[in-house]
Design an enzyme around this catalytic site. Structure first.
Site, PDB file in Angstrom:
ATOM      1  CE  LYS A  81      -0.300  -0.058   4.950  1.00 48.52           C
ATOM      2  NZ  LYS A  81      -1.126  -0.712   6.191  1.00 48.52           N
ATOM      3  NE  ARG A 179      -6.773   0.423  10.598  1.00 45.61           N
ATOM      4  CZ  ARG A 179      -5.762   0.330  10.352  1.00 45.61           C
ATOM      5  NH1 ARG A 179      -4.935   1.230  10.146  1.00 45.61           N
ATOM      6  NH2 ARG A 179      -5.211  -1.002   9.790  1.00 45.61           N
ATOM      7  CG  HIS A 208      -4.308  -4.190  11.642  1.00 49.44           C
ATOM      8  ND1 HIS A 208      -2.986  -4.842  11.329  1.00 49.44           N
ATOM      9  CD2 HIS A 208      -3.907  -2.937  11.876  1.00 49.44           C
ATOM     10  CE1 HIS A 208      -2.063  -3.901  11.048  1.00 49.44           C
ATOM     11  NE2 HIS A 208      -2.493  -2.728  11.245  1.00 49.44           N
ATOM     12  NE  ARG A 264      -3.059  -7.784   7.792  1.00 52.82           N
ATOM     13  CZ  ARG A 264      -3.612  -8.108   8.820  1.00 52.82           C
ATOM     14  NH1 ARG A 264      -4.500  -9.321   8.847  1.00 52.82           N
ATOM     15  NH2 ARG A 264      -3.735  -7.577   9.907  1.00 52.82           N
ATOM     16  CE1 TYR A 308      13.547  31.762   3.867  1.00 55.96           C
ATOM     17  CE2 TYR A 308      13.495  29.489   3.671  1.00 55.96           C
ATOM     18  CZ  TYR A 308      13.246  30.739   2.884  1.00 55.96           C
ATOM     19  OH  TYR A 308      12.986  30.662   1.690  1.00 55.96           O
ATOM     20  CB  CYS A 355      14.844  25.814   2.362  1.00 54.59           C
ATOM     21  SG  CYS A 355      16.055  26.942   3.244  1.00 54.59           S
ATOM     22  CG  ASP A 357      12.087  23.916  -3.137  1.00 56.48           C
ATOM     23  OD1 ASP A 357      11.159  22.968  -3.324  1.00 56.48           O
ATOM     24  OD2 ASP A 357      11.705  25.067  -3.291  1.00 56.48           O
TER      25      ASP A 357
END
Ligand code: PLP
Length: 422
Positions: A81, A179, A208, A264, A308, A355, A357
């Site tokens: 997943k 859940r 689960h 699982r 920053y 930052c 990027d």
């Protein structure tokens, strides 16, 4: 105001500063001076100097190592997943199946369709009950749903029946995590409500665990007992529960008595230990490495700030190196000033705020107790996650710093950086 807008429009009309022959522009506005092939052949790693590497041999080895913990007849589901926790669903599914996995686990209908479109034929279970509107997709792509609402079960069975098909499902049992699932003591009621439907096939029954990775085992034991009781009650009233499964990574490694008919495997497929208790029980190989090249190297005068907020001040005797990786690439801002990177087989501290990027790290230029001096240069490859020589940085330590689990950190690195599988 008008004047400003006019000025702006006038500027925009010029389009941009590129100059080109009049006839060298396509209707879309790109320039035809370079061939399409030439442009496409420029590797993503040469478009931006940061990327993720996934070692599929590690995925295979982890599958094999986990299989060694199972009885020969216990099935193994590879949980892929969320794009295989950021590692690439199709590639990881293929790698794990080739090493002996039997089932694939996904969270969404589209994740299941992606696997089928890639030609994968293994049985696929959605670990949730999708919206009823998606039922035609489940049947067409042979994606088995987890089921716990009678309305869904009946709509699913009827849709299958109309087309002369069977409607296999796995019953989700809520044994305490609260859940999803039918409550453990209401399983028989549920089965009675849907029993009349001739196309429905109970192919499996699962629960689960909420605390299989915790030191305290009290709640875990309650869940195991409730699940076992529910399964026994089904059998006693003549209902075959099908493939019985419960264990996630932590339970697979720590509690063999919870393996039942299938396990699982999620986080440990990718090489992570779900908790410290599993470290002495199994060897796992992290599959993900994050790399970047240095885009800038400079000496920053003593006491000048970096990034920053300038929370870091240069001691003067260091080089500050810039990397094109930021929190938009999953390098979490919460790691700022608390994490290291590896260059030339040594760890160096990341400094200043990360930052969106980019980020910076520091290389101390003073000679250090017999250690070779490292002289960073633009273009040098730096490891943000992974090992180089004896030095390494793990997603585990980054998760600890951020107060989260490895799952969340690993998925983050797939947000924007290109991935390479080998
Ligand atoms: C995600 C998930 C798993 C895998 O869990 P890990 O702890 O990553 O091994 C197993 N079962 C269900 C129902 C899940 O949602």
């Amino acid at each position: 105001m008008e004047e400003i807008l006019n000025g702006f429009t006038g500027f925009a009309k010029k389009n941009s500063g590129f100059t080109m022959p009049k006839n060298a522009r396509t209707p879309e506005g790109t320039v035809v001076a370079f061939g399409e092939q030439e442009l496409e052949s420029i590797d993503d790693r040469d478009r931006r100097w940061s990327w993720v590497e996934i070692n599929l041999r590690a995925i295979q080895q982890n599958t094999l190592n986990i299989k060694r913990l199972l009885r020969p007849d216990t099935k193994l589901m590879a949980v892929v997943k969320a794009d295989a926790y950021g590692h690439g669903a199709v590639r990881c599914a293929k790698a794990s199946l080739s090493a002996g996995a039997d089932w694939l686990g996904v969270s969404t209908v589209n994740e299941g369709i992606e696997l089928r479109n890639a030609g994968l034929n293994a049985p696929i279970l959605i670990l949730a009950e999708p919206p009823m509107e998606a039922i035609p997709l489940l049947l067409s792509y042979r994606i088995t749903p987890a089921v716990f609402h009678p309305e869904f079960a009946i709509a699913y069975g009827e849709a299958a029946d109309r087309h002369g098909m069977r409607a296999p499902f796995h019953l989700a049992v809520n044994t305490g995590m609260n859940r999803i699932g039918v409550r453990h003591d209401e399983v028989l009621d549920f089965m009675q409500q849907v029993a009349f439907h001739r196309a429905l096939d109970l192919e499996g029954t699962f629960t689960h665990f909420a605390t299989s990775d915790c030191e305290e085992t009290f709640d875990f034991k309650i869940q195991v007992r409730r699940f076992t009781e529910a399964i026994n009650a089904m059998k006693a009233s003549g209902i075959n529960p099908g493939i019985v499964h419960a264990a996630n990574s932590a339970a697979i490694i720590r509690y063999p008595e919870t393996h039942f008919d299938m396990v699982r495997l999620g986080i440990s497929l990718y090489g992570f230990h779900p908790c410290k208790e599993t470290r002495r029980l199994i060897k796992l190989y992290p599959a993900m490495t994050v790399k970047a090249r240095i885009t800038e190297v400079k000496t920053v005068p003593m006491s000048e700030g970096v990034s920053y907020g300038m929370h870091y001040r240069s001691p003067g005797s260091v080089k500050i190196c810039t990397l094109p990786v930021g929190y938009a690439d999953g390098y979490r801002r919460g790691l700022s000033g608390r994490v290291s990177v590896v260059l030339a087989g040594r760890r160096f501290p990341q400094v200043g705020n990360i930052c969106m990027d980019q980020c910076m790290f520091e290389v101390d230029l003073r000679s250090q107790g017999g250690m070779r001096r490292v002289d960073p240069r633009i273009g040098d490859v730096v490891t943000l996650v992974g090992a180089e020589g004896d030095a390494f940085v793990t997603i585990d330590e980054q998760a600890d710093i951020c107060g989260t689990i490895q799952h969340e950190i690993a998925i983050g690195y797939s947000l924007r950086m290109p991935r390479y599988w080998f």
